[in-house]
Design a protein around this motif. Structure first.
Motif, PDB file in Angstrom:
ATOM      1  N   LEU A  80      16.914  -8.401   2.272  1.00 37.40           N
ATOM      2  CA  LEU A  80      15.856  -7.714   1.528  1.00 37.40           C
ATOM      3  C   LEU A  80      14.785  -8.725   1.147  1.00 37.40           C
ATOM      4  N   SER A  81      13.528  -8.398   1.418  1.00 34.94           N
ATOM      5  CA  SER A  81      12.420  -9.329   1.185  1.00 34.94           C
ATOM      6  C   SER A  81      12.729 -10.699   1.775  1.00 34.94           C
TER       7      SER A  81
ATOM      8  N   GLN B   9      13.657  -1.641   6.434  1.00 34.72           N
ATOM      9  CA  GLN B   9      12.579  -1.167   7.309  1.00 34.72           C
ATOM     10  C   GLN B   9      13.073  -0.975   8.744  1.00 34.72           C
TER      11      GLN B   9
ATOM     12  N   ASP C 110      12.924  -6.576   5.768  1.00 34.93           N
ATOM     13  CA  ASP C 110      13.987  -5.810   5.116  1.00 34.93           C
ATOM     14  C   ASP C 110      14.807  -5.127   6.202  1.00 34.93           C
TER      15      ASP C 110
ATOM     16  N   LEU D  40      12.454  11.369   2.310  1.00 35.84           N
ATOM     17  CA  LEU D  40      11.714  10.155   1.960  1.00 35.84           C
ATOM     18  C   LEU D  40      10.230  10.251   2.314  1.00 35.84           C
TER      19      LEU D  40
ATOM     20  N   LEU E 133      19.145  -7.873  -7.767  1.00 35.35           N
ATOM     21  CA  LEU E 133      20.117  -8.701  -7.056  1.00 35.35           C
ATOM     22  C   LEU E 133      19.678 -10.158  -7.139  1.00 35.35           C
TER      23      LEU E 133
ATOM     24  N   VAL F 216      15.219  -5.071  -6.548  1.00 32.30           N
ATOM     25  CA  VAL F 216      15.160  -4.535  -5.185  1.00 32.30           C
ATOM     26  C   VAL F 216      13.959  -3.607  -5.139  1.00 32.30           C
TER      27      VAL F 216
ATOM     28  N   PRO G  20       9.283   9.353  -4.851  1.00 32.10           N
ATOM     29  CA  PRO G  20       9.278   8.042  -4.197  1.00 32.10           C
ATOM     30  C   PRO G  20       7.897   7.397  -4.211  1.00 32.10           C
TER      31      PRO G  20
ATOM     32  N   TYR H  96      19.157   4.968   1.917  1.00 38.38           N
ATOM     33  CA  TYR H  96      18.902   5.311   0.508  1.00 38.38           C
ATOM     34  C   TYR H  96      19.179   4.137  -0.437  1.00 38.38           C
ATOM     35  N   SER H  97      20.180   3.316  -0.089  1.00 36.64           N
ATOM     36  CA  SER H  97      20.610   2.294  -1.049  1.00 36.64           C
ATOM     37  C   SER H  97      19.912   0.956  -0.818  1.00 36.64           C
ATOM     38  N   LEU H  98      19.823   0.504   0.439  1.00 40.27           N
ATOM     39  CA  LEU H  98      19.312  -0.841   0.707  1.00 40.27           C
ATOM     40  C   LEU H  98      17.862  -0.828   1.180  1.00 40.27           C
ATOM     41  N   VAL H  99      17.306   0.362   1.420  1.00 41.78           N
ATOM     42  CA  VAL H  99      15.897   0.559   1.801  1.00 41.78           C
ATOM     43  C   VAL H  99      15.382  -0.421   2.853  1.00 41.78           C
TER      44      VAL H  99
ATOM     45  N   GLY I 226      10.912  -4.426  -2.758  1.00 40.25           N
ATOM     46  CA  GLY I 226      10.009  -5.122  -1.843  1.00 40.25           C
ATOM     47  C   GLY I 226       9.056  -4.162  -1.165  1.00 40.25           C
ATOM     48  N   VAL I 227       9.449  -3.634  -0.028  1.00 40.32           N
ATOM     49  CA  VAL I 227       8.636  -2.618   0.631  1.00 40.32           C
ATOM     50  C   VAL I 227       9.081  -1.219   0.227  1.00 40.32           C
ATOM     51  N   GLY I 228      10.238  -1.117  -0.422  1.00 38.53           N
ATOM     52  CA  GLY I 228      10.725   0.187  -0.859  1.00 38.53           C
ATOM     53  C   GLY I 228      11.636   0.000  -2.056  1.00 38.53           C
ATOM     54  N   HIS I 229      12.244   1.075  -2.493  1.00 37.47           N
ATOM     55  CA  HIS I 229      13.169   0.999  -3.626  1.00 37.47           C
ATOM     56  C   HIS I 229      14.289   1.987  -3.346  1.00 37.47           C
ATOM     57  N   PRO I 230      15.487   1.756  -3.923  1.00 33.21           N
ATOM     58  CA  PRO I 230      16.582   2.695  -3.668  1.00 33.21           C
ATOM     59  C   PRO I 230      16.198   4.135  -4.030  1.00 33.21           C
ATOM     60  N   GLU I 231      16.692   5.079  -3.222  1.00 29.94           N
ATOM     61  CA  GLU I 231      16.461   6.513  -3.457  1.00 29.94           C
ATOM     62  C   GLU I 231      17.817   7.196  -3.365  1.00 29.94           C
TER      63      GLU I 231
END
Lengths: 302, 302
Positions: free
Chosen positions: A140-141, A226, A124, A256, B140, B145, B64, A221-224, B147-152
């Motif tokens: 993402l993924s 790594q 990600d 976070l 998407l 969305v 989160p 915040y939006s696309l998270v 995977g390892v995280g989610h939008p915050e």
């Protein structure tokens, strides 16, 4: 052979490689973007040079792009302010009888850095460029965010730095992040090249960092992702990467959680590893692995 | 049977359905969230009630959340300010010997509205809720969305409305979008319930719209949905949906081109169709279709 083409706002880079070794460039050329007709001629000449046979082409282009499979304008550049380029079909630039995968320039760079560079092994990833424009590409993924559209984060609203009364240069918004923090915005604010900020260097970095901190926090915040790969001409200013990292950390301020990878800010926000070739290597990676449309059908559809 | 559970910040909703008909609720209960121990007891009692056998459970939880498959804290709530809930394992709440798929509450709502509601048939969807908190979930190319995280996205920085000097209520940032535009922020700014704004109604809607316009534009620029479902308690204020749509249009100001679906703002930003059940229906959809981890291994991992 396979080819990767990056059609940037300033220059175009074309490269060819053997299908088995997409990151080993057999030949690469670059030239100023100019007008679409001339660019198309040079691209097609390069692809057919010395009788070589290139069937699959990955293209990473400036945009906005119409990527929607159901759209009659699929494969075209849409609302650009770049003279002559609005409505241009990338398939026509490539020429008929080839397979093409098209992504945005920054999506291409994200793919390149993810496959061969500063984000290899990370599923990600966001690639953020701050230069002539501001753009964000994301994976993402393991999958590029490039379905019916692609991120267009240059237009983000940002809070003004209290010492900044520069009106901004975006034709749509004035003071969106691109309007306040792109290379041309910095050059206009300080009335000189970003390579010669002189006595204003420290203030310029401070103001710029406040905008990049908001941009990076919003990407986070939006696309998270790594990891965030942060490149572009503005990042060549001394202290800019360090300033942007610190501003992102202040902006997020622990929201976070203490274990989030973004708290290790030096490992989380990194410089690109592929120099000027992030995009064209991403395009070559796509040429080998992408889902293709035939240039013939795309050009005819428009 | 399969079960869907939405653990919200205020209340918990649990539902069971036959696997073949996940959107037809066989039984549904809801209760105040309270503390994790009590919540877990009620959830496990419901899942085992009258000897029914529930093997697969979808969970849509406030966060989160740690969703990273490589993390020892996978399946837990991380940095919440909700008393007692930080570090809670959702797998322990569900109980052993079951399969669980976990997503954020708003990702669950996005899945529900996408599968059965206001965004059915749309591959790229964002669900935005503005209530006790502000959250965004996204799908998407048909994939959440998550995977390892989610939008915050509740923590987005926003520009202040010029008439707003309210300091904001976010414990991390004060005046991020949640700090300025959530239900509690509105109630604190106007010193009364958002259901009784009285003479301040028009000004309150105007100020709130300016923040929601920035939020929606940022969702659009970053996640590039083809539709945004906009719900939550604040949207029940008269004129709020219309105000938010108009503010998003002003904010974007044509930057994505005249043909972009967001220019048809009434079709692009829509109200949820599933009422209070977006999240629990999304959780049931996941229970049927999700990629599962065993609750035993998740609870043990923490």
């Amino acid at each position: 052979m396979i080819a990767g083409i990056e059609t940037g706002g300033t220059k175009i880079i074309c490269a060819v490689a053997e299908e088995a070794t997409p990151s080993r460039l057999v030949e690469v050329i670059e030239f100023p973007t100019g007008a679409p007709d001339g660019a198309g001629e040079r691209i097609r000449a390069f692809l057919g040079e010395r009788g070589r046979r290139v069937d699959a082409v990955g293209v990473a282009s400036f945009g906005p792009l119409d990527l929607d499979p159901s759209s009659p304008g699929r494969g075209r550049i849409t609302a650009t302010t770049k003279p002559g380029w609005a409505g241009t079909s990338l398939a026509e630039l490539i020429g008929p009888h080839r397979s093409m995968t098209l992504v945005s320039d920054v999506t291409g760079a994200a793919i390149g850095e993810s496959a061969y560079g500063a984000a290899s092994g990370v599923s990600d990833v966001a690639y953020v460029t701050v230069g002539t424009g501001i753009g964000v590409g994301a994976i993402l993924s393991g999958t590029p965010v490039s379905g019916v559209g692609h991120p267009e984060m240059g237009h983000l609203p940002v809070r003004r730095h209290p010492d900044d009364d520069f009106p901004g240069v975006c034709p749509f918004h004035g003071d969106c992040v691109e309007g306040l923090a792109s290379g041309p915005a910095m050059a206009a604010r300080w009335s000189r090249s970003t390579r010669a900020l002189g006595a204003d260097h420290a203030r310029a970095v401070q103001i710029e960092s406040s905008y990049l901190g908001q941009l990076l926090a919003t990407v986070l915040y939006s696309l998270v992702p790594q990891r965030i790969v942060l490149g572009g001409g503005v990042l060549k200013i001394e202290g800019m990467l360090t300033g942007a990292r610190a501003a992102m950390r202040r902006e997020v301020n622990g929201a976070l959680g203490a274990g989030h990878p973004s708290t290790e800010v030096d490992a989380f926000v990194v410089a690109p590893a592929l120099g000027d070739h992030s995009g064209v290597l991403g395009a070559l990676h796509l040429a080998r692995n992408g889902a293709f449309a035939r240039t013939d059908s795309l050009a005819a559809a428009g």
